[in-house]
Design an enzyme around this catalytic site. Structure first.
Site, PDB file in Angstrom:
ATOM      1  N   ASP A 103      -3.015   3.640  -8.026  1.00 36.16           N
ATOM      2  CA  ASP A 103      -3.379   4.154  -9.347  1.00 36.16           C
ATOM      3  C   ASP A 103      -2.909   3.255 -10.491  1.00 36.16           C
ATOM      4  O   ASP A 103      -3.589   3.117 -11.506  1.00 36.16           O
ATOM      5  CB  ASP A 103      -2.865   5.581  -9.541  1.00 36.16           C
ATOM      6  CG  ASP A 103      -1.396   5.734  -9.195  1.00 36.16           C
ATOM      7  OD1 ASP A 103      -0.719   4.710  -8.938  1.00 36.16           O
ATOM      8  OD2 ASP A 103      -0.908   6.878  -9.177  1.00 36.16           O
ATOM      9  N   THR A 125      -3.562   1.604  -0.501  1.00 35.51           N
ATOM     10  CA  THR A 125      -2.205   2.140  -0.458  1.00 35.51           C
ATOM     11  C   THR A 125      -2.037   2.977   0.796  1.00 35.51           C
ATOM     12  O   THR A 125      -2.955   3.732   1.163  1.00 35.51           O
ATOM     13  CB  THR A 125      -1.884   3.006  -1.693  1.00 35.51           C
ATOM     14  OG1 THR A 125      -0.660   3.724  -1.491  1.00 35.51           O
ATOM     15  CG2 THR A 125      -2.982   4.019  -1.971  1.00 35.51           C
ATOM     16  N   ASP A 127      -0.222   5.463   1.059  1.00 36.03           N
ATOM     17  CA  ASP A 127       0.143   6.835   0.687  1.00 36.03           C
ATOM     18  C   ASP A 127      -1.025   7.809   0.722  1.00 36.03           C
ATOM     19  O   ASP A 127      -0.808   9.023   0.743  1.00 36.03           O
ATOM     20  CB  ASP A 127       0.757   6.847  -0.720  1.00 36.03           C
ATOM     21  CG  ASP A 127       2.000   5.977  -0.832  1.00 36.03           C
ATOM     22  OD1 ASP A 127       2.694   5.818   0.194  1.00 36.03           O
ATOM     23  OD2 ASP A 127       2.265   5.453  -1.926  1.00 36.03           O
ATOM     24  N   ASP A 129      -2.959   8.659  -1.632  1.00 42.90           N
ATOM     25  CA  ASP A 129      -2.766   9.556  -2.776  1.00 42.90           C
ATOM     26  C   ASP A 129      -3.727   9.280  -3.926  1.00 42.90           C
ATOM     27  O   ASP A 129      -3.466   9.680  -5.069  1.00 42.90           O
ATOM     28  CB  ASP A 129      -1.321   9.459  -3.278  1.00 42.90           C
ATOM     29  CG  ASP A 129      -0.953   8.060  -3.761  1.00 42.90           C
ATOM     30  OD1 ASP A 129      -1.738   7.120  -3.531  1.00 42.90           O
ATOM     31  OD2 ASP A 129       0.128   7.914  -4.364  1.00 42.90           O
ATOM     32  N   ARG A 171       5.413   8.378  -1.468  1.00 46.29           N
ATOM     33  CA  ARG A 171       5.680   8.678  -2.879  1.00 46.29           C
ATOM     34  C   ARG A 171       5.660  10.194  -3.072  1.00 46.29           C
ATOM     35  O   ARG A 171       6.413  10.909  -2.423  1.00 46.29           O
ATOM     36  CB  ARG A 171       4.682   7.978  -3.801  1.00 46.29           C
ATOM     37  CG  ARG A 171       4.792   6.470  -3.836  1.00 46.29           C
ATOM     38  CD  ARG A 171       4.201   5.901  -5.101  1.00 46.29           C
ATOM     39  NE  ARG A 171       2.835   6.344  -5.327  1.00 46.29           N
ATOM     40  CZ  ARG A 171       2.149   6.083  -6.429  1.00 46.29           C
ATOM     41  NH1 ARG A 171       2.703   5.377  -7.398  1.00 46.29           N
ATOM     42  NH2 ARG A 171       0.914   6.520  -6.575  1.00 46.29           N
TER      43      ARG A 171
END
Length: 319
Positions: A103, A125, A127, A129, A171
């Protein structure tokens, strides 16, 4: 559009190299020139830019990390830093940019698009997310790394009849913990999206002990707490002794899985197509196995959501 650039930014993830390879080769196939920007936005500011040919991206599809390297760049958050980057883009005649990252990287892409340089974001990533896509580059590979670790730790947990806590990355998102915990048969999964689960975990462990269960695996997402904190709380609340394993950056490395290689290739190819269509400020994703694109600004402020059905199932199967 005749010249485009590609950079990777933020934390590295398996799948970035396949995406870079796809951008370079798809663009050259379309008659364009491609320039690699090394060290992310920091390299953009410093002018660390090199033209890439087909051979420059040979033999990288199987490699983890990123051949373009990555770096954090607080300077790019300033107007002065962005103007330096734009000056270097103009110097090389670059008309569009593919940004591979999370992001924070997307926000940089938005700023450049606003200043007249169309950018396309590719979600890279571990993650998972980034809203707007079912999967991000590197997530599947990271899952395989974590699951392999859980399987090995379970052997020791069984042999010594102990409870083990495994802390994973992510995260503020619980996807790595949830997916790996479910796949690895964890008895408890702690994720940021359900922070009120501590007492339920204690009750579950006690019930297990009462029916003769000798060992357990607890997967903790780093967005909840670190593993040592959970171990301390368990000891204080229930007198349960545990052993803690923090997997750390091992989750980011390794040869990308077939899924991440294919996903990176599909994302990279579509990014070039969007630039050829004259579009910027777009992000690429995958939904129901179909490649999609959407306005980056539409998703940057959206909260991350966990798969609630999967989380509920994980608890039902851990009785």
């Amino acid at each position: 559009m005749k010249r485009i650039g590609v950079l990777t930014s933020g934390g590295d993830s398996p799948g970035m190299n396949p995406a870079v390879r796809a951008v370079v080769r798809k663009a050259i196939h379309e008659g364009m020139e491609v320039y690699g920007i090394y060290q992310g936005y920091q390299g953009l500011i410093e002018g660390n830019i090199k033209k890439l040919e087909v051979g420059d991206v040979g033999d990288i599809i199987q490699r983890g990390g990123t051949m373009l390297y990555s770096a954090r760049c607080p300077e790019f958050k300033t107007e002065e830093g962005r103007l330096k980057g734009i000056e270097n883009l103009k110097k090389h005649g670059i008309e569009g940019l593919v940004v591979i990252g999370g992001d924070g990287s997307y926000m940089g892409a938005v700023k450049l698009t606003e200043l007249g340089f169309p950018c396309i974001g590719i979600p890279g990533t571990i993650d998972n997310d980034i809203p707007g896509t079912d999967f991000t580059l590197g997530f599947d590979t990271a899952l395989h790394t974590v699951i392999d670790a859980i399987d090995k730790i379970r052997d020791t947990a069984t042999s010594h009849e102990r409870t083990f806590i495994i802390e994973v990355m992510g995260r503020n998102a619980g996807d790595i913990a949830l997916w790996s915990g479910l796949a690895g048969g964890a008895e408890t999964i702690l994720i940021p999206e359900a922070k009120d689960e501590f007492q339920e975990m204690v009750d579950r462990l006690r019930k297990g002990q009462e029916r003769g269960k000798k060992h357990s695996i607890i997967v903790v997402a780093e967005g909840v707490a670190n593993g040592n904190e959970v171990a301390k709380q368990l000891h204080e609340a229930a007198g349960i002794e545990t052993r803690v394993t923090v997997l750390g950056h091992i989750q980011r490395g390794g040869s990308p899985t077939a899924q991440d290689r294919v996903l990176g290739s599909r994302f990279g190819g579509r990014a070039v197509e969007l630039l050829l269509e004259g579009k910027g400020g777009r992000a690429i994703g995958i939904r129901k196995n179909e490649i999609v694109d959407y306005d980056i600004m539409e998703i940057l402020g959206e909260p991350h959501h966990i798969n609630a059905d999967m989380y509920r199932l994980s608890k039902e199967l851990s009785i």
